[in-house]
Design an enzyme around this catalytic site. Structure first.
Site, PDB file in Angstrom:
ATOM      1  CG  ASP A 157       5.636   1.266  -1.509  1.00 53.31           C
ATOM      2  OD1 ASP A 157       5.633   2.517  -1.461  1.00 53.31           O
ATOM      3  OD2 ASP A 157       4.920   0.569  -0.777  1.00 53.31           O
ATOM      4  CD  GLU A 180       2.019   4.647   2.220  1.00 53.94           C
ATOM      5  OE1 GLU A 180       1.263   4.769   3.210  1.00 53.94           O
ATOM      6  OE2 GLU A 180       1.618   4.207   1.117  1.00 53.94           O
TER       7      GLU A 180
END
Length: 398
Positions: free
Chosen positions: A81, A138
């Site tokens: 991400d 994350e």
């Protein structure tokens, strides 16, 4: 002697850099990684690797089975991400999406693990199974928990799991790791003080002045770290926002005032202490001044605690690539990382790979608009993963 994986990955440098830059140009926030996950799955399938999509919504797991006998299985994890930060790198492959960029190097982490997939798919001479874990979200959106809740280790059993993160403050060509607490627990607190409000200019004696309460509270927070936390432990308490009153009515005392902040720690005992003392101080100071306090302490990810045995395996894997002198022990990092949840579920270790490329071997830091992953370290990251497999399962060295 140069590990064969380094040379192999170096030959793929241009291809891998192109993948990394494509991911960089199309960043996606946590739990929105549809394009990135599809790219990962496509690349893995092209290598003949068994692929499972949709683990924890956008997680992807690639499974490679070795050709030698062996029952052990190892997980290698990368995050996918991006962050809500406007990009200012000026790179030709800069983010196409305003306000979103890969400011933490997850584009590089994903690429290095894809490079490792390519190497391991060609060199399956290890005994056991490797699970390549591409994790969404994350950066605070619960990606590790989502994959774990979706049965990550029940569906893909792992005897040990390893993580790898770039660190631009470490020169390229080096690694750093430590056993035990490596990154901090990342928590947040919110305190709302309630008073009567009133006219601060004419009749402050008739009001409950919660601005005074908050001033004492902000100062008193540091006594928790300075006087309640043992000198042999560590903690960070910081206030991030103070909201109350109105700038167009500076003569009016606010009836409510809100303070938010962050708390970082490395052990459960210190974490519990911070939560308890923040509440005690807020409520005690409020009561002393005739006010009240609402306290909310929200726990984020726990501390990332490396297991001793797997830390030594990770060290050995890095030393096989760059030699003993270039693998150091780093101080505990106050940043948080949801790989901590994975390490609570399975033994493992979290390694830092140096990414510094500027003067003095450093680059713009993580989570800043000018950060860009150093493509030159991709081959070394690929080789690290191959070396971890070699340490854990044998083979994969040529």
């Amino acid at each position: 002697m140069i590990h064969p994986a380094v040379g192999k990955a170096a030959a793929w440098q241009a291809d891998l850099a192109a993948i990394r830059q494509d991911i960089h140009a199309h960043p996606e926030l946590g739990m929105e990684e549809a394009r990135t996950a599809a790219l990962v799955a496509r690349e893995l399938r092209a290598l003949g690797i068994e692929v499972t999509e949709g683990v924890g919504r956008f997680g992807v797991v690639g499974t490679i089975r070795g050709t030698r006998p062996g029952n052990r299985s190892v997980g290698l994890r990368a995050d996918m991400d991006a962050l809500q930060i406007p990009e200012a790198t000026g790179a030709p492959y800069a983010s196409k999406y305003p306000g979103i960029m890969h400011a933490c190097g997850h584009d590089g982490h994903t690429t290095m693990l894809l490079g490792a997939a390519r190497y391991l798919a060609e060199h399956r001479d290890f005994g056991g199974t490797v699970h390549l874990i591409f994790q969404p979200a994350e950066e605070g959106r619960g990606g590790a928990k989502a994959m774990l809740d979706d049965g990550l280790f029940e569906r893909f059993p792992c005897d040990a799991v390893y993580g790898l993160h770039n660190k631009p403050t470490i020169p390229a060509g080096r690694f750093a790791i430590r056993p035990g607490p490596a990154l901090a627990a990342a928590d947040r607190f919110k305190v709302v003080f309630h008073g009567t409000g009133g006219h601060g200019g004419s009749t402050p004696h008739l009001a409950t002045d919660i601005t005074v309460v908050q001033a004492h509270f902000v100062l008193a927070l540091q006594t928790i770290v300075g006087r309640n936390v043992a000198a042999t432990d560590a903690a960070v308490l910081s206030v991030g926002s103070i909201e109350g009153g109105s700038p167009i009515s500076p003569n009016v005392m606010p009836a409510t005032l809100t303070i938010t902040g962050t708390a970082r720690s490395y052990t459960p005992a210190v974490r519990d202490l911070l939560e308890r003392r923040i509440a005690e101080l807020a409520r005690g100071l409020a009561a002393m001044h005739g006010a009240t306090a609402e306290v909310e302490y929200r726990r984020g990810v726990p501390a990332t605690v490396n297991h001793v045995e797997q830390t030594e395996i990770a060290r050995a894997a890095a030393r096989a690539l760059v030699g003993e002198a270039e693998v150091t022990e780093h101080a505990p990092v106050t940043g948080g990382e949801d790989f901590s949840l994975i390490l609570e579920a399975r033994p493992g270790a979290f390694m830092f790979i140096g990414g510094g490329a500027g003067p003095g071997g450093t680059s713009p830091n993580l989570h800043t608009p000018h950060f860009d992953f150093n493509d030159e370290i991709i081959p070394l990251g690929v080789a690290y993963w191959a070396s971890v497999v070699e340490q854990e399962l044998g083979g994969a060295g040529g």
